[in-house]
Design a protein around this motif. Structure first.
Motif, short mmCIF file in Angstrom:
data_model
loop_
_atom_site.label_atom_id
_atom_site.label_comp_id
_atom_site.label_asym_id
_atom_site.label_seq_id
_atom_site.Cartn_x
_atom_site.Cartn_y
_atom_site.Cartn_z
N GLY A 1 0.86 -1.07 -0.05
CA GLY A 1 -0.01 0.02 0.06
C GLY A 1 0.96 1.21 0.17
O GLY A 1 1.85 1.73 0.78
N ALA A 2 0.57 1.91 -1.06
CA ALA A 2 1.60 3.48 -1.12
C ALA A 2 0.73 4.58 -0.65
O ALA A 2 0.73 5.63 -1.42
N ASN B 1 -2.48 2.90 -9.80
CA ASN B 1 -1.07 3.53 -10.61
C ASN B 1 -0.55 4.82 -10.24
O ASN B 1 0.18 5.28 -10.95
N LEU B 2 -1.12 5.28 -8.97
CA LEU B 2 -0.55 6.60 -8.26
C LEU B 2 -0.20 6.25 -6.74
O LEU B 2 -1.10 5.49 -6.03
N PRO B 3 0.66 6.97 -6.35
CA PRO B 3 0.65 6.93 -4.64
C PRO B 3 -0.12 7.98 -4.03
O PRO B 3 -0.77 8.71 -4.57
N GLY B 4 -0.27 7.85 -2.74
CA GLY B 4 -1.11 8.79 -1.99
C GLY B 4 -2.37 8.44 -1.08
O GLY B 4 -2.88 9.02 -0.30
N GLY B 5 -2.78 7.23 -1.69
CA GLY B 5 -4.19 6.79 -1.09
C GLY B 5 -5.20 7.90 -1.02
O GLY B 5 -5.24 8.69 -2.06
N PHE B 6 -5.69 7.92 0.06
CA PHE B 6 -6.70 9.20 0.26
C PHE B 6 -6.20 10.60 0.13
O PHE B 6 -6.73 11.72 -0.06
N ALA B 7 -4.83 10.64 0.46
CA ALA B 7 -4.31 12.03 0.44
C ALA B 7 -3.92 12.49 -0.99
O ALA B 7 -2.40 12.11 -1.44
N SER C 1 3.06 13.04 -1.89
CA SER C 1 2.97 11.55 -2.18
C SER C 1 4.23 11.36 -3.31
O SER C 1 5.19 10.39 -3.04
N LEU C 2 4.25 12.29 -4.25
CA LEU C 2 5.31 12.11 -5.16
C LEU C 2 6.65 12.34 -4.75
O LEU C 2 7.72 11.81 -5.00
N ALA C 3 6.76 13.50 -3.51
CA ALA C 3 8.17 13.56 -2.92
C ALA C 3 8.57 12.06 -2.15
O ALA C 3 9.77 11.88 -2.32
N LEU C 4 7.61 11.54 -1.36
CA LEU C 4 8.04 10.50 -0.65
C LEU C 4 8.28 9.34 -1.58
O LEU C 4 9.21 8.45 -1.55
N ASP C 5 7.49 9.20 -2.97
CA ASP C 5 7.84 8.41 -4.02
C ASP C 5 9.45 8.45 -4.54
O ASP C 5 10.32 7.63 -4.32
N ALA C 6 9.84 9.63 -4.61
CA ALA C 6 11.09 9.99 -5.28
C ALA C 6 12.37 9.64 -4.13
O ALA C 6 13.28 9.54 -4.31
N ILE D 1 9.54 0.39 -6.08
CA ILE D 1 8.17 0.66 -6.05
C ILE D 1 7.36 -0.13 -7.20
O ILE D 1 7.88 0.04 -8.28
N TRP D 2 6.45 -1.02 -6.93
CA TRP D 2 5.89 -1.57 -8.10
C TRP D 2 4.17 -1.06 -8.07
O TRP D 2 3.38 -1.38 -7.10
N TYR D 3 3.87 -0.15 -8.97
CA TYR D 3 2.39 0.15 -9.05
C TYR D 3 1.62 -0.94 -9.94
O TYR D 3 2.35 -1.69 -10.47
N GLN D 4 0.28 -0.75 -9.81
CA GLN D 4 -0.44 -1.47 -10.68
C GLN D 4 -0.15 -3.09 -10.35
O GLN D 4 -0.37 -3.95 -11.05
N THR D 5 0.25 -3.39 -9.12
CA THR D 5 0.49 -4.67 -8.41
C THR D 5 -0.27 -5.05 -7.17
O THR D 5 0.03 -4.35 -6.11
#
Length: 258
Positions: A15-16, A41-47, A236-241, A250-254
């Motif tokens: 869960g991302a 396909n994106l991070p952040g969940g509800f945020a 969320s994008l900053a945490l991803d980076a 990180i594997w999205y769509q998984t």
């Protein structure tokens, strides 16, 4: 442990959402390898934020409480700094604490950040409220100091020390917000304006613990509120980076299956 071909991981985070993103960073900072999997396909969940027509909506976050300035950071800014993402986000300071508008009592009040500024503004709206507001903030500061002490000893507080050092914290512990404000002889209109943020904790001020509300208000008023310029998805994008920067995958769509 998960493996992708010949690549094995010490830890797999599922869960991302921002909790999962932060957990992955902490694992990597501790020196372990980590894989984060997310079915979206994106991070952040509800945020995150989304657009409908010409409007953009925040699904969860909007402004961050207890943030503080770069020179005097609050706990939330310290967290982002510790994670290594503070400088990856373009932060914008919220200009005012809140603007209260009501239709029944015809309030139209703009309240500022800063204890003294808040007290002064309340006195303008409600003449005669200065003493009770000053006492309110003094009590809130004691609440915050008592909680800081409790956290420093992991909740194993010394009861004698608590009674001696934080006597009003102990006395207020079993009372509601309005019971304490009444004891401080706060004028009704000042109570209405001050209690505008009850909805953030979800319980009306006749039932809400003063300790919870006082702790939230003092951190909010004294440490300002900030938000990312590009909305919560920027976090969320900053945490991803940062995860990728630390060598994590990180594997999205998984989707994780049991």
């Amino acid at each position: 442990m998960a493996a992708n071909g010949k690549h094995a991981y010490d830890v797999v985070v599922i869960g991302a959402g921002n909790g999962g993103l932060v957990a992955a960073i902490r694992v990597l900072q501790a020196g372990y390898s980590c894989l984060l999997v997310e079915k979206h396909n994106l991070p952040g969940g509800f945020a995150t934020s989304f657009k409908r027509g010409r409007f953009e909506f925040e699904a969860s976050l909007h402004e961050l409480n207890d943030f503080g300035s770069p020179e005097e950071p609050g706990d939330v800014r310290k967290l982002f700094r510790d994670l290594g993402v503070e400088d990856k986000i373009d932060w914008v300071r919220i200009p005012e604490a809140y603007h209260l508008i009501t239709t029944d009592k015809k309030y139209d009040c703009v309240m500022p950040f800063g204890q003294q500024a808040f007290i002064d503004k309340m006195e303008q709206y409600v003449p005669g409220s200065r003493r009770s507001m000053t006492d309110f903030f003094a009590l809130c500061n004691e609440v915050r100091d008592a909680q800081t002490y409790s956290n420093s000893v992991n909740g194993n507080t010394d009861s004698a020390y608590m009674k001696k050092t934080f006597p009003n914290f102990v006395k207020a512990g079993s009372y509601s917000v309005n019971e304490v404000l009444d004891a401080l002889k706060m004028p009704p209109k000042a109570k209405d304006i001050l209690n505008a943020y009850w909805c953030y904790l979800g319980v009306d001020c006749d039932r809400m613990s003063f300790l919870h509300y006082g702790s939230m208000v003092i951190r909010y008023i004294t440490r300002d509120a900030w938000m990312p310029k590009m909305r919560s998805h920027e976090i969320s994008l900053a945490l991803d980076a940062r995860i990728r920067e630390l060598g994590g995958d990180i594997w999205y769509q998984t989707e994780a299956e049991t």
